[in-house]
Design a protein around this motif. Structure first.
Motif, short mmCIF file in Angstrom:
data_model
loop_
_atom_site.label_atom_id
_atom_site.label_comp_id
_atom_site.label_asym_id
_atom_site.label_seq_id
_atom_site.Cartn_x
_atom_site.Cartn_y
_atom_site.Cartn_z
N ASN A 96 0.82 -1.21 0.00
CA ASN A 96 0.00 0.00 0.00
C ASN A 96 0.85 1.25 0.00
O ASN A 96 0.58 2.23 -0.71
CB ASN A 96 -0.92 0.01 1.22
CG ASN A 96 -2.05 -0.99 1.09
OD1 ASN A 96 -2.34 -1.46 0.00
ND2 ASN A 96 -2.67 -1.33 2.22
N GLU B 25 -6.71 11.13 -0.76
CA GLU B 25 -6.71 9.67 -0.79
C GLU B 25 -5.61 9.10 0.09
O GLU B 25 -5.77 8.06 0.72
CB GLU B 25 -6.55 9.18 -2.23
CG GLU B 25 -7.75 9.51 -3.13
CD GLU B 25 -7.53 9.05 -4.56
OE1 GLU B 25 -6.45 8.48 -4.83
OE2 GLU B 25 -8.42 9.27 -5.39
N GLN C 138 -6.19 6.48 3.18
CA GLN C 138 -5.43 5.24 3.27
C GLN C 138 -4.71 5.13 4.60
O GLN C 138 -4.70 4.07 5.24
CB GLN C 138 -4.42 5.16 2.12
CG GLN C 138 -3.65 3.86 2.08
CD GLN C 138 -2.58 3.87 1.02
OE1 GLN C 138 -1.50 4.43 1.22
NE2 GLN C 138 -2.87 3.26 -0.13
N GLY D 175 -12.54 -4.60 3.92
CA GLY D 175 -13.03 -3.94 2.71
C GLY D 175 -12.17 -2.78 2.28
O GLY D 175 -11.00 -2.66 2.66
N SER D 176 -12.75 -1.88 1.51
CA SER D 176 -11.99 -0.76 0.97
C SER D 176 -11.64 0.24 2.07
O SER D 176 -12.32 0.34 3.09
CB SER D 176 -12.80 -0.05 -0.12
OG SER D 176 -13.90 0.64 0.44
N ASP D 177 -10.57 1.01 1.84
CA ASP D 177 -10.15 2.03 2.80
C ASP D 177 -11.24 3.05 3.01
O ASP D 177 -11.53 3.45 4.14
CB ASP D 177 -8.88 2.73 2.30
CG ASP D 177 -7.67 1.82 2.30
OD1 ASP D 177 -7.76 0.72 2.89
OD2 ASP D 177 -6.63 2.19 1.72
N ALA D 178 -11.88 3.47 1.92
CA ALA D 178 -12.89 4.53 2.00
C ALA D 178 -14.08 4.09 2.85
O ALA D 178 -14.56 4.84 3.70
CB ALA D 178 -13.36 4.92 0.60
N ASN D 179 -14.57 2.86 2.65
CA ASN D 179 -15.71 2.37 3.41
C ASN D 179 -15.36 2.20 4.89
O ASN D 179 -16.17 2.51 5.77
CB ASN D 179 -16.20 1.04 2.85
CG ASN D 179 -16.97 1.21 1.55
OD1 ASN D 179 -17.44 2.30 1.25
ND2 ASN D 179 -17.09 0.14 0.79
#
Length: 382
Positions: A78, A88, A92, A208-212
């Protein structure tokens, strides 16, 4: 194949059985009523449980080691493929902070640096300042007090109750304010009252995704912070030591009227002009609709009017404001200590992880004379 969570549960269960058997064996060894066969049976049970415990622990430790290696590899991947967009990058970094905390791993210096934390050793448990600031002083607008009250994040804060002074001690024209300053002093010192906010994180969201993940945790924390602020400010039964935080328990003057509309009007009029000019009304929406229904008397046009047009002052709504509060909310001040802590907990029954923030804050009503509580009194006015 069992999951790491299942192995942890099995390890806890067998460990508890082993401890119980060892205690029973120790008791039997000094009990003259226990036979040699009884003691030998307990020894056999203990040895059997110890073997099972060791087998499960080896499996658990190996799986945990493999998981940590995968996580570290993912974090390195990452970081090496970090997005170029600063927003972003922060999302992250926040996601990595949450995952590291829940998995009880050290937060790397790269993550802290990405979040703007000055401490890059990774050796403490303090919430990075940018994350702390956004959670504690910039939450969602679910607390109407945040629209009108003062919010700061300063350790050991002491401030004057009035923003200005004159060389003449008699410059304060409001006698109630003058009396209050003489009685309580002209400086307010903020204390530290601890509270915790829990954000539940399921395994699906965690992986799951970083954003969620970040959105889910921050929404929960923001809602928790706002709920705590409203609770201490509007409670009629505060905890011992927190009475000064409540508008209803701190000694704010009450002004009555034959109904809530009259009480609000009387409270506004009772304020000194220094506070009346910037006054806001905080009340329940149901009470406001009752006022509209009474005043409209069948006229539908009043329902579309702005609350300020009806009551004469800007109005915010909270269901916790059991009696309307009228005043200059600049003198309602929330302050958070900088040293918020983050940690993890787990609900064993559901398996849901908890990202926990422990924070210290205080709510000071800097001048009670800047506020009035509008109290409905059915007794006819004379």
């Amino acid at each position: 194949m069992k999951t790491l969570y299942e192995l942890k549960q099995n390890l806890t269960t067998v460990g508890a059985q082993l401890k119980k058997t060892e205690d029973s064996l120790a008791s039997a060894a000094i009990d003259p009523n226990k036979t040699t066969e009884d003691i030998q049976q307990l020894q056999k049970s203990r040895d059997d449980l110890q073997m099972r415990f060791n087998v499960i622990k080896n499996q658990h430790d190996q799986m945990e080691k493999e998981q940590q290696e995968r996580i570290q590899q993912q974090e390195r991947a990452n970081l090496s493929s970090s997005p170029s967009n600063p927003a972003e990058q922060k999302v992250q970094a926040k996601a990595n902070l949450i995952r590291a905390t829940i998995r009880q791993q050290a937060v790397s210096s790269e993550i802290r640096a990405a979040l703007g934390d000055e401490n890059t050793t990774g050796g403490n448990k303090f919430l990075p300042k940018t994350v702390s600031t956004e959670i504690l002083t910039e939450p969602t607008t679910r607390n109407p007090l945040r629209k009108v009250s003062t919010i700061t994040q300063i350790t050991n804060l002491e401030i004057p109750k009035l923003n200005y002074t004159l060389d003449d001690d008699g410059f304060i024209s409001d006698t109630e304010t003058a009396k209050e300053l003489k009685l309580t002093g002209d400086v307010v010192a903020f204390g530290r009252h601890k509270f915790k906010v829990f954000a539940g994180v399921s395994e699906t969201v965690l992986n799951g995704s970083d954003a969620n993940l970040v959105s889910s945790v921050e929404t929960a924390l923001n809602s928790g912070v706002a709920a705590k602020e409203k609770k201490v400010a509007f409670t009629t039964t505060p905890k011992p030591g927190e009475e000064h935080m409540s508008f209803y328990a701190s000694g704010v003057k009450q002004v009555s009227g034959i109904n809530k509309y009259k009480a609000i009007k009387n409270a506004i009029a009772d304020l000194h002009e220094d506070y009346r000019e910037n006054a806001t009304i905080m009340m329940r929406y149901a009470d406001y609709m009752d006022i509209i229904e009474t005043l409209a008397n069948g006229n539908a046009t009043l329902y579309s009017a702005q609350p300020e047009q009806v009551l004469g002052k800007p109005t915010e709504f909270s269901d916790l404001a059991v009696d309307p509060i009228v005043g200059d909310f600049e003198f309602s001040h929330f302050n958070y200590d900088l040293e918020a802590l983050y940690e993890r907990d787990k609900d064993i029954k559901t398996g849901v992880e908890q990202f926990v923030v422990t924070a210290w804050f205080d709510h000071q009503i800097k001048l009670k004379s800047a506020f009035r509580i509008a109290k409905e009194d059915a007794t006819p006015e004379v």
